[in-house]
Design an enzyme around this catalytic site. Structure first.
Site, PDB file in Angstrom:
ATOM      1  N   HIS A  57     -16.313  -8.344  13.680  1.00 11.98           N
ATOM      2  CA  HIS A  57     -17.359  -7.331  13.730  1.00 11.98           C
ATOM      3  C   HIS A  57     -18.063  -7.299  12.390  1.00 11.98           C
ATOM      4  O   HIS A  57     -17.428  -7.493  11.351  1.00 11.98           O
ATOM      5  CB  HIS A  57     -16.754  -5.958  14.042  1.00 11.98           C
ATOM      6  CG  HIS A  57     -17.760  -4.977  14.527  1.00 11.98           C
ATOM      7  ND1 HIS A  57     -18.541  -4.241  13.664  1.00 11.98           N
ATOM      8  CD2 HIS A  57     -18.146  -4.645  15.784  1.00 11.98           C
ATOM      9  CE1 HIS A  57     -19.354  -3.483  14.384  1.00 11.98           C
ATOM     10  NE2 HIS A  57     -19.145  -3.712  15.655  1.00 11.98           N
ATOM     11  N   ASP A 107     -14.696  -5.112  22.804  1.00 14.83           N
ATOM     12  CA  ASP A 107     -14.926  -5.969  23.963  1.00 14.83           C
ATOM     13  C   ASP A 107     -13.705  -6.789  24.358  1.00 14.83           C
ATOM     14  O   ASP A 107     -13.692  -7.405  25.418  1.00 14.83           O
ATOM     15  CB  ASP A 107     -16.102  -6.911  23.694  1.00 14.83           C
ATOM     16  CG  ASP A 107     -17.398  -6.142  23.644  1.00 14.83           C
ATOM     17  OD1 ASP A 107     -17.516  -5.158  24.389  1.00 14.83           O
ATOM     18  OD2 ASP A 107     -18.284  -6.509  22.861  1.00 14.83           O
TER      19      ASP A 107
HETATM   20  N1  CMC Z   1     -14.256 -16.195  16.112  1.00 10.00           N
HETATM   21  C1  CMC Z   1     -14.080 -17.103  15.129  1.00 10.00           C
HETATM   22  N2  CMC Z   1     -14.597 -16.993  13.895  1.00 10.00           N
HETATM   23  C2  CMC Z   1     -15.328 -15.900  13.649  1.00 10.00           C
HETATM   24  C3  CMC Z   1     -15.564 -14.917  14.619  1.00 10.00           C
HETATM   25  C4  CMC Z   1     -14.983 -15.082  15.888  1.00 10.00           C
HETATM   26  N3  CMC Z   1     -15.154 -14.183  16.849  1.00 10.00           N
HETATM   27  N4  CMC Z   1     -16.346 -13.943  14.091  1.00 10.00           N
HETATM   28  C5  CMC Z   1     -16.598 -14.318  12.829  1.00 10.00           C
HETATM   29  N5  CMC Z   1     -15.984 -15.500  12.564  1.00 10.00           N
HETATM   30  C6  CMC Z   1     -15.949 -16.209  11.286  1.00 10.00           C
HETATM   31  C7  CMC Z   1     -17.295 -16.857  10.968  1.00 10.00           C
HETATM   32  O1  CMC Z   1     -17.340 -18.186  11.469  1.00 10.00           O
HETATM   33  C8  CMC Z   1     -17.308 -16.798   9.455  1.00 10.00           C
HETATM   34  O2  CMC Z   1     -16.454 -17.800   8.964  1.00 10.00           O
HETATM   35  P1  CMC Z   1     -16.857 -18.585   7.594  1.00 10.00           P
HETATM   36  O3  CMC Z   1     -16.945 -17.534   6.518  1.00 10.00           O
HETATM   37  O4  CMC Z   1     -15.759 -19.566   7.386  1.00 10.00           O
HETATM   38  O5  CMC Z   1     -18.180 -19.243   7.871  1.00 10.00           O
HETATM   39  C9  CMC Z   1     -16.618 -15.467   9.144  1.00 10.00           C
HETATM   40  O6  CMC Z   1     -15.744 -15.226  10.276  1.00 10.00           O
HETATM   41  C10 CMC Z   1     -17.575 -14.293   8.973  1.00 10.00           C
HETATM   42  O7  CMC Z   1     -18.359 -14.226  10.144  1.00 10.00           O
HETATM   43  P2  CMC Z   1     -19.888 -13.794  10.193  1.00 10.00           P
HETATM   44  O8  CMC Z   1     -20.558 -14.611  11.250  1.00 10.00           O
HETATM   45  O9  CMC Z   1     -20.462 -13.809   8.801  1.00 10.00           O
HETATM   46  O10 CMC Z   1     -19.752 -12.307  10.642  1.00 10.00           O
HETATM   47  P3  CMC Z   1     -20.934 -11.408  11.164  1.00 10.00           P
HETATM   48  O11 CMC Z   1     -20.683 -10.084  10.606  1.00 10.00           O
HETATM   49  O12 CMC Z   1     -22.263 -12.014  10.892  1.00 10.00           O
HETATM   50  O13 CMC Z   1     -20.710 -11.463  12.746  1.00 10.00           O
HETATM   51  C11 CMC Z   1     -20.067 -10.920  14.936  1.00 10.00           C
HETATM   52  C12 CMC Z   1     -20.150 -10.449  13.474  1.00 10.00           C
HETATM   53  C13 CMC Z   1     -19.617  -9.753  15.824  1.00 10.00           C
HETATM   54  C14 CMC Z   1     -21.431 -11.406  15.412  1.00 10.00           C
HETATM   55  C15 CMC Z   1     -19.026 -12.069  15.019  1.00 10.00           C
HETATM   56  O14 CMC Z   1     -17.771 -11.635  14.558  1.00 10.00           O
HETATM   57  C16 CMC Z   1     -18.908 -12.633  16.434  1.00 10.00           C
HETATM   58  O15 CMC Z   1     -19.746 -13.444  16.843  1.00 10.00           O
HETATM   59  N6  CMC Z   1     -17.855 -12.188  17.219  1.00 10.00           N
HETATM   60  C17 CMC Z   1     -17.718 -12.636  18.579  1.00 10.00           C
HETATM   61  C18 CMC Z   1     -18.666 -11.874  19.471  1.00 10.00           C
HETATM   62  C19 CMC Z   1     -18.200 -10.447  19.723  1.00 10.00           C
HETATM   63  O16 CMC Z   1     -17.047 -10.211  20.045  1.00 10.00           O
HETATM   64  N7  CMC Z   1     -19.146  -9.518  19.607  1.00 10.00           N
HETATM   65  C20 CMC Z   1     -18.893  -8.105  19.918  1.00 10.00           C
HETATM   66  C21 CMC Z   1     -19.063  -7.206  18.728  1.00 10.00           C
HETATM   67  S1  CMC Z   1     -18.402  -5.552  19.091  1.00 10.00           S
HETATM   68  C22 CMC Z   1     -19.442  -4.940  20.319  1.00 10.00           C
HETATM   69  C23 CMC Z   1     -20.766  -4.591  19.793  1.00 10.00           C
HETATM   70  O17 CMC Z   1     -20.875  -3.649  18.974  1.00 10.00           O
HETATM   71  O18 CMC Z   1     -21.760  -5.225  20.208  1.00 10.00           O
END
Ligand code: CMC
Length: 433
Positions: A309, A367
């Site tokens: 998240h 989720d």
């Molecule tokens: N699985 C694997 N790796 C992950 C995931 C995941 N679900 N989420 C983040 N990472 C990794 C990402 O690859 C990055 O690694 P590195 O630093 O080595 O490149 C690190 O963790 C930080 O991730 P980020 O992309 O900078 O994090 P963000 O804050 O931009 O993204 C997010 C947040 C929710 C988009 C992401 O965690 C994600 O895509 N999760 C899966 C989708 C999901 O479950 N979304 C629902 C969110 S809760 C409901 C809502 O409020 O909508």
């Protein structure tokens, strides 16, 4: 909204040799913010923050998240307490008005919402234009926007009473629209709302009853549905809420703004993740396949959906309540041996002890368990994001209302760092290449 921001000193930055002093502002809880509004005027530079990772876009008094501690408050009340002791309509009142209602206020509010649940008869014909296999979120985006074509008398954003009526209409009618999107997809007749049922009960009967049989709503499932709505009701300045605020900042009518929020919510990184999370659990299929799946995540072939998240760097407090709700629903339905639940519990256990996830502070979000729960209740995965949109409607409206009533509100207009071509002369087509 009356501003409650206070001053907490100043910060200075030096840009191109020029020292600029900027005010530091304090909210009630949470990090202070540096007020950069005068920066461009005084220095000719913008700030650069794609994805808004360090930017507070507005002042708000509705929802507070402490992502490090895993805390979520609606108007100051912890989500766990609301999920246990409150009801969705009471939470709606709280989000919209700032305080919990008295018994009389709650009764009046419940009466108002209950008596706005029907949609215009002509509105029903609107659904017939969609292909039978249309995704219900496609129907939601269009149908919520189409409300502005049916309820002209509540689209004047400058009129307090019209704003209130549009808020009540949307909270009341979105379940009716969501249930119609579901019924349309499965080829069953639309079911009218029933005013003697509670909000979640009514929604379940509009989804699952058919004219051929009597239908009695299971009270445990109705309670679970109501709690799921509470968990999703608001979440601060997330992508869809910011979309609603940005759309609303131009003065667009509330139905159109909420339709913009529904569109944004649909994406798999946001509300679409619950559908993706269940698809993922299905594709893993068995606990024996988890190590190979986790290796694929670590090799960056795909993400672990329902994990991670932007704000929570700890266990999402909604996920804890959702996990408990999943157990309650599956027990009630005699599905406690559900293989998907087994896969989810084991996947969570393995992920939470793996350095890849620990070092990145990736925990289950809301989720992760919602898909299993909704699937057990009888909803197909295409409906999951629709249910999220239904519940989030109140949050979007509360945030939209707050924005409209904020004297500091301006049209949202970010700037950019331009890296395209500088000015150049037009070349006629016969002189190109
Ligand atoms: N699985 C694997 N790796 C992950 C995931 C995941 N679900 N989420 C983040 N990472 C990794 C990402 O690859 C990055 O690694 P590195 O630093 O080595 O490149 C690190 O963790 C930080 O991730 P980020 O992309 O900078 O994090 P963000 O804050 O931009 O993204 C997010 C947040 C929710 C988009 C992401 O965690 C994600 O895509 N999760 C899966 C989708 C999901 O479950 N979304 C629902 C969110 S809760 C409901 C809502 O409020 O909508």
């Amino acid at each position: 909204m009356e501003s409650k921001v206070t001053s907490n000193g100043s910060a200075s930055i030096s840009v191109g040799g020029k020292e600029v002093t900027l005010p530091v502002l304090k909210g009630s809880v949470g990090p202070d913010v540096v007020d950069i509004r005068k920066l461009y005027g005084e220095t000719d530079v913008f700030t650069f923050d794609p994805g808004f990772t360090s930017t507070a876009s507005c002042e708000s008094q509705i929802t507070y998240i402490d992502g490090d501690k895993g805390i979520l408050l609606y108007r100051g009340y912890p989500i766990e307490q609301l999920a246990e002791h409150s009801s969705f309509l009471e939470v709606c009142y709280l989000l919209l008005n700032g305080e919990l209602p008295t018994a009389a206020e709650l009764e009046q509010f419940t009466h108002t919402i209950t008596h706005h649940t029907m949609v215009h008869e002509q509105f029903d014909r609107f659904f017939q234009g969609f292909r039978r296999d249309a995704h219900p979120m496609a129907i939601m985006v269009s149908a919520v926007g189409a409300l502005s074509a049916f309820y002209h008398d509540s689209t004047n954003v400058h009129d307090l009473q019209q704003r209130e009526i549009s808020a009540h209409r949307m909270i009341a009618k979105v379940p009716t629209i969501a249930a119609r999107a579901f019924k349309y997809a499965i080829g069953q007749p639309f079911v009218y709302p029933k005013n003697d049922l509670g909000y979640a009960e009514n929604f379940l009967q509009m989804c699952f009853s058919v004219p051929a049989e009597d239908y009695k709503v299971n009270p445990i499932l109705a309670k679970a549905m109501d709690r799921i709505f509470i968990l999703h009701a608001d979440h601060e300045q997330n992508a869809s809420t910011s979309t609603v605020r940005l759309a609303g900042s131009s003065g667009a009518n509330p139905f159109a703004c909420i339709a913009a929020g529904v569109a944004c919510l649909w994406g798999p990184s946001h509300g679409g993740a619950n559908e993706e999370a269940l698809n993922m659990l299905r594709s893993i299929g068995h606990v024996d396949n988890i190590p190979e799946f986790v290796q694929g995540v670590k090799d960056r072939k795909y993400k672990l959906m329902g994990f991670g998240h932007r704000v929570y760097k700890n266990y999402d407090p909604r996920a804890k309540v959702m996990q408990q709700t999943a157990h309650e629903v599956l027990d009630e339905l005699g599905k406690h041996d559900d293989p998907l639940l087994k896969v989810a519990l084991e996947l969570e256990r393995i992920a939470l002890s793996d350095d890849y996830f620990i070092s990145r502070k990736l925990y289950p979000n809301v989720d992760f368990y919602s898909g299993i729960t909704l699937n057990a209740m009888g909803f197909p995965s295409e409906m999951f994001t629709v249910l999220f949109a239904l519940a989030r409607t109140v949050g979007w409206i509360a945030q939209w209302k707050e924005m409209i009533e904020d004297p500091a509100q301006k049209i949202g207009r970010p700037r950019q760092i331009y890296t395209g071509s500088p000015s150049r002369d037009f070349v006629p087509v016969d002189k190109r290449g």
